[in-house]
Enzyme design. Sequence first.
Site, PDB file in Angstrom:
ATOM      1  N   GLU A   1       0.834  -1.228   0.000  1.00  0.00           N
ATOM      2  CA  GLU A   1       0.000   0.000   0.000  1.00  0.00           C
ATOM      3  C   GLU A   1       0.857   1.262   0.000  1.00  0.00           C
ATOM      4  O   GLU A   1       0.551   2.239   0.683  1.00  0.00           O
ATOM      5  CB  GLU A   1      -0.925   0.009   1.237  1.00  0.00           C
ATOM      6  CG  GLU A   1      -1.792  -1.210   1.361  1.00  0.00           C
ATOM      7  CD  GLU A   1      -2.823  -1.142   2.507  1.00  0.00           C
ATOM      8  OE1 GLU A   1      -3.048  -0.046   3.063  1.00  0.00           O
ATOM      9  OE2 GLU A   1      -3.388  -2.202   2.826  1.00  0.00           O
TER      10      GLU A   1
HETATM   11  O1  9MR Z   1      -8.111   3.988   1.147  1.00  0.00           O
HETATM   12  C1  9MR Z   1      -9.194   3.284   1.717  1.00  0.00           C
HETATM   13  C2  9MR Z   1     -10.386   4.206   1.889  1.00  0.00           C
HETATM   14  O2  9MR Z   1     -10.827   4.640   0.622  1.00  0.00           O
HETATM   15  C3  9MR Z   1     -11.487   3.473   2.620  1.00  0.00           C
HETATM   16  O3  9MR Z   1     -12.528   4.385   2.879  1.00  0.00           O
HETATM   17  C4  9MR Z   1     -10.956   2.910   3.926  1.00  0.00           C
HETATM   18  C5  9MR Z   1     -12.031   2.101   4.632  1.00  0.00           C
HETATM   19  O4  9MR Z   1     -12.458   1.029   3.823  1.00  0.00           O
HETATM   20  O5  9MR Z   1      -9.847   2.084   3.713  1.00  0.00           O
HETATM   21  C6  9MR Z   1      -8.780   2.724   3.067  1.00  0.00           C
HETATM   22  O6  9MR Z   1      -7.747   1.773   2.821  1.00  0.00           O
HETATM   23  C7  9MR Z   1      -6.990   1.324   3.931  1.00  0.00           C
HETATM   24  C8  9MR Z   1      -6.645  -0.117   3.712  1.00  0.00           C
HETATM   25  O7  9MR Z   1      -7.797  -0.877   3.473  1.00  0.00           O
HETATM   26  C9  9MR Z   1      -5.865  -0.695   4.867  1.00  0.00           C
HETATM   27  N1  9MR Z   1      -4.688   0.107   5.159  1.00  0.00           N
HETATM   28  C10 9MR Z   1      -4.914   1.529   5.295  1.00  0.00           C
HETATM   29  C11 9MR Z   1      -5.666   2.073   4.088  1.00  0.00           C
HETATM   30  C12 9MR Z   1      -5.847   3.578   4.192  1.00  0.00           C
HETATM   31  O8  9MR Z   1      -6.655   3.889   5.278  1.00  0.00           O
END
Ligand code: 9MR
EC number: 3.2.1.8
Length: 363
Positions: free
Chosen positions: A270
């Site tokens: 990520e």
């Molecule tokens: O970037 C993602 C955001 O758009 C969503 O609203 C959120 C909740 O589902 O999750 C974010 O992605 C996360 C990922 O799933 C896990 N690691 C951290 C990421 C950023 O918050």
Amino acid sequence: MPTPPAPTPPANGAAGAGTPGLGVLGLRRGVTFGTAVQGGWLDTEPAYAAMVAAEAALLVPEWEGKWSALQPQEGRFDFAPLDRILRFGLRHRRQVRGHALVWHQAMPDWLLTALAEGPQRARAVLEAHIATVLDRTRRQVRDWDVVNEVVADVAGSDTPQAGPGELRDSPWLRALGPGYIDLALRLARERDATLRLVLNDYGTESDEPWSLEKRRRLMRLVRGLLERGVPLDAVGIQGHLQMSERFSPEGFRAHVEELRSLGLAVLITELDVREAPRIAPDIAQRDAAVAERVQSFVAAGLAGGVRTVLTWGLSDRESWLLRDPDVARRDGAQHRGLPFDEERRRRPMWQALADAFATLPER
Ligand code: 9MR
């Protein structure tokens, strides 16, 4: 003769058209490069879809694979959002990885209620979710973040959730105890014997004391899993980097090598960069600093044996770094922490990734 002006790349994802994207550059060196995507944008924004197609060899759903998306009500599964990404993957022959079966966020209310009803009930809903999701996606998704962000944060980091234990205090931990991680991994393996099972987490990347302690916790967890014979194939290191944190390439490489020595694959899942609270006034200086950190981080990971690198989005335009009030800058500026800017033009971080891939021999 006057030098002709440099061509301005169009803001249509074709920035740098004619030159290969990061996906192609990575594959030449044995690295699979990918990015988090949102299926709605792939379907409705041609410029976005073109950028993804030009750059990414691998896709991961930014939210479409989470529990709240897949099973918003008990027993009512909704694969429509994820299917948008799977269709794009099929059309462009791109791999898709899964994210995330068990997480303490994106949990629908019914699930929180079910988990509070005791371990038997918790186990039953987990089993049903894993079974239905893996059966439905097995033909196309061969790699899942089975458990996400299970290690507790350490006091001193900027995240407020620091708790007493080494595992995150989550509804899953409260419902099933620490064995929920073993259980989720075992259930996934039972359901799909050849699926690559990944434990994904953040905060072990830097050289700050809290990060080194979280690294130790992660290693302890992983060693315990392997000693107990729990199936685990890979660890995902998220790589949400922060410029305010010290980084040691040697230390990070050693961390990756230690995981690899246990027989695990290591993925950077990520990657993006949050800039420091005080930033240089000059955009070029900011971009250069971010690029340098990214090059150093990714090259160290690759030297340690990482062969899969994903960024959390490609351009600022789509980035949670600008959208999420917890991480967005408070000084009116915007983080410049992805390979493409708001106009979807390549920036120095793009070149930093290409340069990092080029530290490996051509295949
Ligand atoms: O970037 C993602 C955001 O758009 C969503 O609203 C959120 C909740 O589902 O999750 C974010 O992605 C996360 C990922 O799933 C896990 N690691 C951290 C990421 C950023 O918050």
